[in-house]
Design a protein around this motif. Structure first.
Motif, PDB file in Angstrom:
ATOM      1  N   THR A 197       0.850  -1.188   0.000  1.00 55.34           N
ATOM      2  CA  THR A 197       0.000   0.000   0.000  1.00 55.34           C
ATOM      3  C   THR A 197       0.885   1.237   0.000  1.00 55.34           C
ATOM      4  OG1 THR A 197      -1.713  -1.168   1.240  1.00 55.34           O
ATOM      5  CG2 THR A 197      -1.813   1.230   1.271  1.00 55.34           C
ATOM      6  N   TYR A 198       0.601   2.155  -0.899  1.00 57.47           N
ATOM      7  CA  TYR A 198       1.305   3.439  -0.902  1.00 57.47           C
ATOM      8  C   TYR A 198       0.439   4.469  -0.203  1.00 57.47           C
ATOM      9  CZ  TYR A 198       4.283   1.442  -4.580  1.00 57.47           C
ATOM     10  OH  TYR A 198       5.145   0.663  -5.306  1.00 57.47           O
ATOM     11  N   ARG A 199       1.061   5.234   0.672  1.00 60.81           N
ATOM     12  CA  ARG A 199       0.337   6.308   1.345  1.00 60.81           C
ATOM     13  C   ARG A 199       0.950   7.642   0.956  1.00 60.81           C
ATOM     14  NH1 ARG A 199       0.764   2.152   4.703  1.00 60.81           N
ATOM     15  NH2 ARG A 199      -1.208   1.195   5.304  1.00 60.81           N
ATOM     16  N   THR A 200       0.132   8.515   0.377  1.00 58.55           N
ATOM     17  CA  THR A 200       0.590   9.872   0.088  1.00 58.55           C
ATOM     18  C   THR A 200      -0.439  10.813   0.685  1.00 58.55           C
ATOM     19  OG1 THR A 200      -0.460   9.600  -2.081  1.00 58.55           O
ATOM     20  CG2 THR A 200       1.918   9.408  -2.022  1.00 58.55           C
ATOM     21  N   GLY A 201      -0.017  11.520   1.729  1.00 63.65           N
ATOM     22  CA  GLY A 201      -0.960  12.377   2.443  1.00 63.65           C
ATOM     23  C   GLY A 201      -2.072  11.538   3.046  1.00 63.65           C
TER      24      GLY A 201
ATOM     25  N   GLY B  67      -1.666  -6.236 -17.422  1.00 66.67           N
ATOM     26  CA  GLY B  67      -2.532  -5.465 -16.541  1.00 66.67           C
ATOM     27  C   GLY B  67      -2.487  -4.033 -17.006  1.00 66.67           C
ATOM     28  N   ARG B  68      -3.572  -3.334 -16.839  1.00 63.66           N
ATOM     29  CA  ARG B  68      -3.618  -1.957 -17.341  1.00 63.66           C
ATOM     30  C   ARG B  68      -2.618  -1.090 -16.568  1.00 63.66           C
ATOM     31  NH1 ARG B  68      -5.763   0.864 -13.559  1.00 63.66           N
ATOM     32  NH2 ARG B  68      -7.115  -0.129 -12.036  1.00 63.66           N
ATOM     33  N   SER B  69      -2.374   0.087 -17.088  1.00 64.64           N
ATOM     34  CA  SER B  69      -1.479   1.024 -16.432  1.00 64.64           C
ATOM     35  C   SER B  69      -1.990   1.308 -15.019  1.00 64.64           C
ATOM     36  CB  SER B  69      -1.425   2.307 -17.263  1.00 64.64           C
ATOM     37  OG  SER B  69      -0.510   3.192 -16.697  1.00 64.64           O
ATOM     38  N   GLY B  70      -1.107   1.239 -14.028  1.00 66.27           N
ATOM     39  CA  GLY B  70      -1.503   1.479 -12.646  1.00 66.27           C
ATOM     40  C   GLY B  70      -1.985   0.239 -11.917  1.00 66.27           C
ATOM     41  N   SER B  71      -1.905  -0.926 -12.558  1.00 63.23           N
ATOM     42  CA  SER B  71      -2.407  -2.151 -11.926  1.00 63.23           C
ATOM     43  C   SER B  71      -1.406  -2.779 -10.956  1.00 63.23           C
ATOM     44  CB  SER B  71      -2.812  -3.169 -13.002  1.00 63.23           C
ATOM     45  OG  SER B  71      -1.701  -3.514 -13.809  1.00 63.23           O
ATOM     46  N   GLY B  72      -0.175  -2.250 -10.920  1.00 58.82           N
ATOM     47  CA  GLY B  72       0.785  -2.745  -9.929  1.00 58.82           C
ATOM     48  C   GLY B  72       1.916  -3.589 -10.495  1.00 58.82           C
ATOM     49  N   LYS B  73       2.101  -3.571 -11.817  1.00 58.02           N
ATOM     50  CA  LYS B  73       3.143  -4.394 -12.440  1.00 58.02           C
ATOM     51  C   LYS B  73       4.547  -3.981 -11.968  1.00 58.02           C
ATOM     52  CE  LYS B  73       1.862  -3.263 -16.642  1.00 58.02           C
ATOM     53  NZ  LYS B  73       0.756  -2.333 -16.290  1.00 58.02           N
ATOM     54  N   THR B  74       4.818  -2.694 -12.007  1.00 60.50           N
ATOM     55  CA  THR B  74       6.134  -2.210 -11.586  1.00 60.50           C
ATOM     56  C   THR B  74       6.352  -2.484 -10.105  1.00 60.50           C
ATOM     57  OG1 THR B  74       6.211  -0.520 -13.307  1.00 60.50           O
ATOM     58  CG2 THR B  74       7.571  -0.129 -11.369  1.00 60.50           C
ATOM     59  N   THR B  75       5.326  -2.254  -9.318  1.00 64.56           N
ATOM     60  CA  THR B  75       5.401  -2.537  -7.877  1.00 64.56           C
ATOM     61  C   THR B  75       5.787  -3.993  -7.652  1.00 64.56           C
ATOM     62  OG1 THR B  75       3.714  -0.868  -7.410  1.00 64.56           O
ATOM     63  CG2 THR B  75       4.068  -2.565  -5.725  1.00 64.56           C
ATOM     64  N   LEU B  76       5.127  -4.892  -8.367  1.00 62.56           N
ATOM     65  CA  LEU B  76       5.395  -6.325  -8.220  1.00 62.56           C
ATOM     66  C   LEU B  76       6.850  -6.652  -8.571  1.00 62.56           C
ATOM     67  CD1 LEU B  76       4.324  -9.230  -7.744  1.00 62.56           C
ATOM     68  CD2 LEU B  76       3.684  -9.285 -10.157  1.00 62.56           C
TER      69      LEU B  76
ATOM     70  N   GLU C 100      -4.595   6.501   0.197  1.00 65.09           N
ATOM     71  CA  GLU C 100      -3.992   5.174   0.236  1.00 65.09           C
ATOM     72  C   GLU C 100      -4.249   4.485  -1.097  1.00 65.09           C
ATOM     73  OE1 GLU C 100      -5.267   2.663   3.377  1.00 65.09           O
ATOM     74  OE2 GLU C 100      -3.978   3.649   4.846  1.00 65.09           O
ATOM     75  N   VAL C 101      -3.193   3.965  -1.692  1.00 67.89           N
ATOM     76  CA  VAL C 101      -3.347   3.184  -2.919  1.00 67.89           C
ATOM     77  C   VAL C 101      -2.904   1.754  -2.624  1.00 67.89           C
ATOM     78  CG1 VAL C 101      -2.598   2.871  -5.311  1.00 67.89           C
ATOM     79  CG2 VAL C 101      -2.947   5.176  -4.407  1.00 67.89           C
ATOM     80  N   HIS C 102      -3.841   0.824  -2.754  1.00 67.00           N
ATOM     81  CA  HIS C 102      -3.502  -0.586  -2.545  1.00 67.00           C
ATOM     82  C   HIS C 102      -3.002  -1.153  -3.871  1.00 67.00           C
ATOM     83  CE1 HIS C 102      -5.308  -0.531   1.428  1.00 67.00           C
ATOM     84  NE2 HIS C 102      -6.315   0.158   0.901  1.00 67.00           N
ATOM     85  N   ALA C 103      -1.698  -1.047  -4.084  1.00 67.28           N
ATOM     86  CA  ALA C 103      -1.141  -1.488  -5.373  1.00 67.28           C
ATOM     87  C   ALA C 103      -1.233  -3.003  -5.501  1.00 67.28           C
ATOM     88  CB  ALA C 103       0.308  -1.015  -5.507  1.00 67.28           C
ATOM     89  N   LEU C 104      -0.937  -3.719  -4.426  1.00 68.46           N
ATOM     90  CA  LEU C 104      -1.061  -5.178  -4.419  1.00 68.46           C
ATOM     91  C   LEU C 104      -1.848  -5.601  -3.193  1.00 68.46           C
ATOM     92  CD1 LEU C 104       2.632  -6.196  -5.352  1.00 68.46           C
ATOM     93  CD2 LEU C 104       0.654  -6.117  -6.893  1.00 68.46           C
TER      94      LEU C 104
HETATM   95  P1  ADP Z   1       1.912  -0.313 -13.312  1.00 70.02           P
HETATM   96  O1  ADP Z   1       3.382  -0.587 -13.381  1.00 70.02           O
HETATM   97  O2  ADP Z   1       1.073  -1.524 -13.586  1.00 70.02           O
HETATM   98  O3  ADP Z   1       1.508   0.834 -14.174  1.00 70.02           O
HETATM   99  P2  ADP Z   1       2.504   0.634 -10.631  1.00 70.02           P
HETATM  100  O4  ADP Z   1       3.040  -0.523  -9.864  1.00 70.02           O
HETATM  101  O5  ADP Z   1       3.496   1.599 -11.137  1.00 70.02           O
HETATM  102  O6  ADP Z   1       1.559   0.089 -11.805  1.00 70.02           O
HETATM  103  O7  ADP Z   1       1.477   1.416  -9.724  1.00 70.02           O
HETATM  104  C1  ADP Z   1       0.402   0.798  -9.039  1.00 70.02           C
HETATM  105  C2  ADP Z   1      -0.354   1.851  -8.245  1.00 70.02           C
HETATM  106  O8  ADP Z   1       0.455   2.330  -7.177  1.00 70.02           O
HETATM  107  C3  ADP Z   1      -0.747   3.067  -9.066  1.00 70.02           C
HETATM  108  O9  ADP Z   1      -2.017   3.514  -8.630  1.00 70.02           O
HETATM  109  C4  ADP Z   1       0.317   4.078  -8.732  1.00 70.02           C
HETATM  110  O10 ADP Z   1      -0.158   5.376  -8.859  1.00 70.02           O
HETATM  111  C5  ADP Z   1       0.654   3.732  -7.295  1.00 70.02           C
HETATM  112  N1  ADP Z   1       2.064   4.002  -6.964  1.00 70.02           N
HETATM  113  C6  ADP Z   1       3.143   3.408  -7.521  1.00 70.02           C
HETATM  114  N2  ADP Z   1       4.288   3.847  -6.965  1.00 70.02           N
HETATM  115  C7  ADP Z   1       3.932   4.757  -6.035  1.00 70.02           C
HETATM  116  C8  ADP Z   1       4.655   5.578  -5.102  1.00 70.02           C
HETATM  117  N3  ADP Z   1       5.993   5.532  -5.018  1.00 70.02           N
HETATM  118  N4  ADP Z   1       3.934   6.387  -4.292  1.00 70.02           N
HETATM  119  C9  ADP Z   1       2.578   6.433  -4.357  1.00 70.02           C
HETATM  120  N5  ADP Z   1       1.837   5.685  -5.196  1.00 70.02           N
HETATM  121  C10 ADP Z   1       2.500   4.866  -6.029  1.00 70.02           C
END
Ligand code: ADP
Ligand code: MG
Length: 227
Positions: free
Chosen positions: A10-14, A38-47, A17-21
């Motif tokens: 989970t990413y927290r900004t202010g 997975g669509r853009s923002g689905s959490g691929k990079t996070t994974l 909360e974004v539950h990436a995974l």
């Molecule tokens: P993808 O690679 O599939 O496009 P990401 O893993 O980059 O997806 O992002 C998944 C979600 O987490 C998105 O909603 C993105 O905005 C959020 N996110 C990714 N990195 C951060 C970060 N460092 N801080 C806050 N939110 C983030």
């Protein structure tokens, strides 16, 4: 080779909360080319970042070669990233002042490979990605597709057992992009590595052995589309 269990981030900004995974699980075996769509923002990079130890999960585990990535000491993690994992990013990330050969050589220097062995490995790798005749060229003297192939050669330098590629064709035209996936495929076959490729380019998915779909923070296996 790669075992991901119930991974959450989970990413927290202010106040947001974004539950990436949220409970992502899958296993990938040696020699498999696994696409993660997975669509853009689905959490691929996070994974991929969590698998490569570039970030730490809030819950769940990642094991690479039986070792839990988040439990490694800083030194052990550095060694894992240097020796066992190759990264290919969307933007090639090559060093502009170095030639193609010198870029591929960087990880070999970091691993203190002896010079003669280094030269031979660079030669083999550039041959593998079809750039034997471009060894002396700097990144700006290469096409986008050639640069990405240098980046792939660099990722393979230390004979990783796992290659993590994050939308490696994201900045290439579709024709150039189409050549990258078969290349990754050949590398899996010749070097026996596991390759995880994040992509939302449907044209690339047909080259994968398996396709995983990332949606709502979880992973489901989907059929490989026919190309
Ligand atoms: P993808 O690679 O599939 O496009 P990401 O893993 O980059 O997806 O992002 C998944 C979600 O987490 C998105 O909603 C993105 O905005 C959020 N996110 C990714 N990195 C951060 C970060 N460092 N801080 C806050 N939110 C983030
Ligand atoms: Mg991404």
């Amino acid at each position: 080779m790669v075992v991901v269990e119930d991974l959450s981030k989970t990413y927290r900004t202010g106040r947001n909360e974004v539950h990436a995974l949220r409970g992502a699980s899958f296993t990938a075996s040696p020699g498999e080319l696994v696409a993660i769509k997975g669509r853009s923002g689905s959490g691929k990079t996070t994974l991929l970042n969590l698998i490569g130890g570039l970030d730490t999960p809030d819950g769940g585990t990642v094991r690479v070669d039986g070792r839990e990535v988040a439990a490694l000491s800083e030194d052990a993690l550095l060694a894992l990233r240097r020796d066992a994992i190759g990264f290919v990013f969307q933007s090639h990330g090559l060093i502009p002042v170095l030639s193609a050969a010198e870029n591929v050589e960087v990880p070999l220097r970091l691993a203190r490979t002896p010079p003669a062995e280094r030269d031979e490995r660079v030669r083999v790798l550039l041959g593998l990605v079809g750039l034997a005749d471009h060894a002396a060229q700097r990144p700006y003297e290469l096409s986008g597709g050639q640069r990405q192939r240098v980046a792939i050669a660099r990722a393979l330098a230390n004979r990783p057992r796992l290659v993590l590629a994050d939308e490696p064709t994201g900045q290439l035209d579709s024709e150039t992009a189409a050549a990258i996936m078969p290349l990754l495929h050949a590398l899996v076959a010749s070097e026996g590595v596991t390759v995880l490729v994040a992509t939302h380019d449907p044209a690339l998915l047909s080259e994968a052995d398996r396709v995983l779909n990332l949606a709502d923070g979880a992973i489901t296996e989907t059929p490989v589309p026919t190309g």
